[in-house]
Design a protein around this motif. Structure first.
Motif, PDB file in Angstrom:
ATOM      1  N   LEU A  70       0.846  -1.200   0.000  1.00  0.00           N
ATOM      2  CA  LEU A  70       0.000   0.000   0.000  1.00  0.00           C
ATOM      3  C   LEU A  70       0.886   1.257   0.000  1.00  0.00           C
ATOM      4  O   LEU A  70       0.658   2.189  -0.785  1.00  0.00           O
ATOM      5  CB  LEU A  70      -0.912  -0.002   1.237  1.00  0.00           C
ATOM      6  CG  LEU A  70      -1.715   1.284   1.486  1.00  0.00           C
ATOM      7  CD1 LEU A  70      -2.789   1.485   0.411  1.00  0.00           C
ATOM      8  CD2 LEU A  70      -2.378   1.275   2.869  1.00  0.00           C
ATOM      9  N   TYR A  71       1.901   1.246   0.845  1.00  0.00           N
ATOM     10  CA  TYR A  71       2.800   2.410   0.908  1.00  0.00           C
ATOM     11  C   TYR A  71       3.528   2.596  -0.432  1.00  0.00           C
ATOM     12  O   TYR A  71       3.710   3.714  -0.898  1.00  0.00           O
ATOM     13  CB  TYR A  71       3.827   2.243   2.041  1.00  0.00           C
ATOM     14  CG  TYR A  71       3.221   2.239   3.441  1.00  0.00           C
ATOM     15  CD1 TYR A  71       1.948   2.769   3.672  1.00  0.00           C
ATOM     16  CD2 TYR A  71       3.916   1.716   4.531  1.00  0.00           C
ATOM     17  CE1 TYR A  71       1.387   2.764   4.940  1.00  0.00           C
ATOM     18  CE2 TYR A  71       3.359   1.718   5.807  1.00  0.00           C
ATOM     19  CZ  TYR A  71       2.090   2.233   6.008  1.00  0.00           C
ATOM     20  OH  TYR A  71       1.540   2.240   7.258  1.00  0.00           O
ATOM     21  N   ARG A  72       3.931   1.451  -1.042  1.00  0.00           N
ATOM     22  CA  ARG A  72       4.629   1.539  -2.337  1.00  0.00           C
ATOM     23  C   ARG A  72       3.686   2.143  -3.394  1.00  0.00           C
ATOM     24  O   ARG A  72       4.084   3.009  -4.172  1.00  0.00           O
ATOM     25  CB  ARG A  72       5.136   0.156  -2.761  1.00  0.00           C
ATOM     26  CG  ARG A  72       6.173   0.229  -3.873  1.00  0.00           C
ATOM     27  CD  ARG A  72       7.002  -1.037  -4.026  1.00  0.00           C
ATOM     28  NE  ARG A  72       6.198  -2.184  -4.383  1.00  0.00           N
ATOM     29  CZ  ARG A  72       5.971  -3.222  -3.589  1.00  0.00           C
ATOM     30  NH1 ARG A  72       6.512  -3.262  -2.395  1.00  0.00           N
ATOM     31  NH2 ARG A  72       5.231  -4.238  -3.985  1.00  0.00           N
ATOM     32  N   ALA A  73       2.449   1.670  -3.400  1.00  0.00           N
ATOM     33  CA  ALA A  73       1.469   2.194  -4.374  1.00  0.00           C
ATOM     34  C   ALA A  73       1.330   3.707  -4.211  1.00  0.00           C
ATOM     35  O   ALA A  73       1.287   4.452  -5.192  1.00  0.00           O
ATOM     36  CB  ALA A  73       0.118   1.509  -4.172  1.00  0.00           C
ATOM     37  N   VAL A  74       1.289   4.169  -2.971  1.00  0.00           N
ATOM     38  CA  VAL A  74       1.139   5.612  -2.712  1.00  0.00           C
ATOM     39  C   VAL A  74       2.388   6.354  -3.189  1.00  0.00           C
ATOM     40  O   VAL A  74       2.285   7.349  -3.932  1.00  0.00           O
ATOM     41  CB  VAL A  74       0.884   5.869  -1.202  1.00  0.00           C
ATOM     42  CG1 VAL A  74       0.961   7.363  -0.885  1.00  0.00           C
ATOM     43  CG2 VAL A  74      -0.474   5.307  -0.781  1.00  0.00           C
ATOM     44  N   ARG A  75       3.572   5.853  -2.809  1.00  0.00           N
ATOM     45  CA  ARG A  75       4.829   6.544  -3.178  1.00  0.00           C
ATOM     46  C   ARG A  75       4.984   6.631  -4.688  1.00  0.00           C
ATOM     47  O   ARG A  75       5.234   7.700  -5.251  1.00  0.00           O
ATOM     48  CB  ARG A  75       6.039   5.809  -2.584  1.00  0.00           C
ATOM     49  CG  ARG A  75       6.267   6.052  -1.100  1.00  0.00           C
ATOM     50  CD  ARG A  75       7.662   5.601  -0.693  1.00  0.00           C
ATOM     51  NE  ARG A  75       7.987   4.243  -1.113  1.00  0.00           N
ATOM     52  CZ  ARG A  75       7.782   3.159  -0.351  1.00  0.00           C
ATOM     53  NH1 ARG A  75       7.269   3.280   0.859  1.00  0.00           N
ATOM     54  NH2 ARG A  75       8.121   1.965  -0.795  1.00  0.00           N
TER      55      ARG A  75
ATOM     56  N   GLY B  15       1.903   5.054   8.376  1.00  0.00           N
ATOM     57  CA  GLY B  15       2.909   5.235   7.327  1.00  0.00           C
ATOM     58  C   GLY B  15       3.476   6.645   7.325  1.00  0.00           C
ATOM     59  O   GLY B  15       4.670   6.861   7.072  1.00  0.00           O
ATOM     60  N   MET B  16       2.625   7.611   7.606  1.00  0.00           N
ATOM     61  CA  MET B  16       3.085   9.004   7.664  1.00  0.00           C
ATOM     62  C   MET B  16       3.976   9.211   8.883  1.00  0.00           C
ATOM     63  O   MET B  16       5.010   9.869   8.806  1.00  0.00           O
ATOM     64  CB  MET B  16       1.895   9.951   7.730  1.00  0.00           C
ATOM     65  CG  MET B  16       1.191  10.022   6.403  1.00  0.00           C
ATOM     66  SD  MET B  16      -0.297  10.988   6.509  1.00  0.00           S
ATOM     67  CE  MET B  16      -0.987  10.611   4.923  1.00  0.00           C
TER      68      MET B  16
ATOM     69  N   ALA C  64       7.080   6.335   5.841  1.00  0.00           N
ATOM     70  CA  ALA C  64       6.962   5.427   4.694  1.00  0.00           C
ATOM     71  C   ALA C  64       6.229   6.090   3.526  1.00  0.00           C
ATOM     72  O   ALA C  64       6.402   5.687   2.368  1.00  0.00           O
ATOM     73  CB  ALA C  64       6.237   4.152   5.116  1.00  0.00           C
ATOM     74  N   ILE C  65       5.409   7.076   3.813  1.00  0.00           N
ATOM     75  CA  ILE C  65       4.744   7.869   2.771  1.00  0.00           C
ATOM     76  C   ILE C  65       4.814   9.349   3.184  1.00  0.00           C
ATOM     77  O   ILE C  65       4.937   9.646   4.375  1.00  0.00           O
ATOM     78  CB  ILE C  65       3.269   7.434   2.530  1.00  0.00           C
ATOM     79  CG1 ILE C  65       2.468   7.431   3.852  1.00  0.00           C
ATOM     80  CG2 ILE C  65       3.184   6.079   1.888  1.00  0.00           C
ATOM     81  CD1 ILE C  65       0.989   7.138   3.665  1.00  0.00           C
TER      82      ILE C  65
END
Ligand code: ZN
Length: 473
Positions: free
Chosen positions: A232-237, A266-267, A271-272
């Motif tokens: 999920l974090y990767r998708a956001v980044r 994550g914030m 991580a994002i």
């Protein structure tokens, strides 16, 4: 005198849960959910129940998902006057779920009436109205506490056990006695996955002669939760870096709150990016988030500790869009936003507008974090459709697609077997699964483990007071 079970919904399919149990002249219904997916599935909601709603003495509601509570207003409209038993959180969530369903029904009927009048057809009627949904609330009895034994009628006892699926969710154990016959039946409801951030783990199945069990993900393991959170974090980044928006079609109950919780984490962990605006564009998810705050009795210990320090659903960059104007304003945002909107299966709701604005753009991402039934728009997109129809328009599918199944609120194959415990002498009735997928795989697993199981057909009456069960009692 016999004890009889009949499946009136979720037979060889995932949605429409509705189970009838008859004992000593009493009729108990377990769940009364809506069929969901494409037009064909939804047409089944208008069909007769297969029993007289006025004849039902009590309805035991396992949880507030639409496919478990969505036909309750229709049940009341057609004569049900019994008691509805549910936990307090389920009652509060079911209220907003039923009201939302009713307003969609009324809206659809109005649209159909406009089209129908032009073709000279008779007026389309909603399945039920807002009044029916409000009327249904009158039949909810005092909230049920997990673990307490309730005598419903002479020889009929019930106990709700935490199912760890969504806020307030329960499995229901019924102990039944009629004349010289007796048996215990456990309805799994939907079983959650252990180790989730907000809820407690599901209570393992207690001893029962029969278990009516869900099999949604009976054929596969889920991805580990930490891997899913990372994805999920990767998708956001990745999406923000290339200047797109992240659309997350999300179920209003539980999933939306869990995703918010992970985004916040994550914030905090870096991580994002911490400045990214997040829109919760779903009046129902906003109301559900409020209901979460009111029911700390459903939370696991770890989450209670977080809650003591601060509000896990509050972030300065989180925007709640209750009204339509706020929702429409989001459509003007070209890049750099995370948008959570319902419905999770993209069968309706505000997510359709966000898909229409973002699905055709390569820079954007759509992140699927939940179950997508046959016939739903989410399922077509996941299955690789290049073009989809949204509000009568062809929209190309060019955004990057992410399907992250580790967020599922449903137990996977291993967790279902662990919940059931296969060493015992019980007979399992498999429901709430696609036959070719979760259900058949679970049938094979149980056969291998030497556990007797059966797949009920819609409307098939099954006697539960078999000789071998009688001897066991
Ligand atoms: Zn559910």
């Amino acid at each position: 005198m016999d004890i009889v079970y009949t499946c009136h919904g979720a037979a060889k399919e995932v949605t429409g849960s509705c189970h009838l149990l008859e004992c000593s002249g009493k009729r108990l219904l377990i769940d009364c959910g809506m069929f969901q997916g494409g037009h064909q599935q939804e047409a089944a909601n208008a069909a007769p129940f297969g029993f007289d709603p006025a004849s039902i003495d009590v309805l035991l509601l396992t949880h507030a998902h639409l496919d478990h509570c969505g036909r309750i207003p229709k049940l009341v409209r057609e004569g049900f006057r019994g008691r509805i038993l549910a936990t307090g959180a389920t009652r509060d969530l079911a209220r907003i779920v039923m009201l939302d369903a009713a307003s969609l029904q009324e809206e659809d009927a109005r649209r159909a009436q406009r089209g129908g009048r032009r073709r000279g057809e008779s007026a389309a009627q909603p399945l039920f109205t807002l009044d029916d949904a409000l009327h249904a609330m009158d039949y909810f009895a005092e909230p049920v506490a997990y673990g307490s034994d309730m005598a419903l009628f002479d020889g009929i006892h019930a106990r709700f056990l935490d199912a760890g699926h969504i806020l307030g969710s329960a499995s229901v154990l019924l102990k039944l006695k009629t004349g010289d016959r007796a048996c215990s039946v456990l309805f799994s409801g939907d079983i959650g996955q252990s180790g989730r951030p907000i809820l407690r783990d599901p209570v393992p199945a207690p001893e029962a002669d029969y278990v009516v069990m869900e099999t949604t993900y009976g054929d596969r393991p889920h991805r580990a939760l930490p891997d899913s959170v990372d994805e999920l974090y990767r998708a956001v980044r990745v999406t923000l870096a290339r200047g797109g928006n992240v659309i997350i079609p999300s179920f209003a109950l539980e999933r939306a709150q869990e995703i918010l919780y992970y985004l916040r984490q994550g914030m905090q962990q870096g991580a994002i990016p911490s400045h990214v605006p997040i829109f919760l564009d779903s009046p129902m998810a906003i109301s559900a988030t409020e209901i979460f705050r009111r029911h700390p009795e459903c939370f696991g210990d770890a989450f209670l500790q977080v809650l003591r320090k601060d509000d896990p659903f509050a972030m300065p960059n989180l925007h709640f869009s209750r009204d339509t104007a706020q929702s429409m304003a989001i459509n003007h945002i070209e890049s750099g936003a995370i948008i959570l909107a319902g419905s999770g299966m993209c069968t309706g709701g505000r997510v359709l507008h966000h898909l229409r604005h973002n699905l055709w753009r390569e820079r954007c991402s759509v992140v699927f974090v939940g179950y997508a039934a046959h016939g739903s728009l989410a399922r077509s997109i996941i299955d690789g459709a290049r073009n989809v129809r949204i509000y009568g328009e062809d929209v190309q599918v060019k955004a990057q697609l992410w399907t992250i199944n580790g967020f599922s609120a449903h137990a996977d194959q291993g967790a279902l077997l662990a919940w059931l415990g296969t060493a015992r002498r019980t007979r399992v009735l498999l429901v709430h699964g696609e036959y070719e997928r979760g259900m058949h795989a679970m049938e094979q697993c149980l056969d291998k483990a030497g556990v007797a199981c059966q797949v009920p057909e819609q409307g098939e009456a099954i006697s539960l007071s078999r000789q071998d069960v009688l001897q066991a009692n």
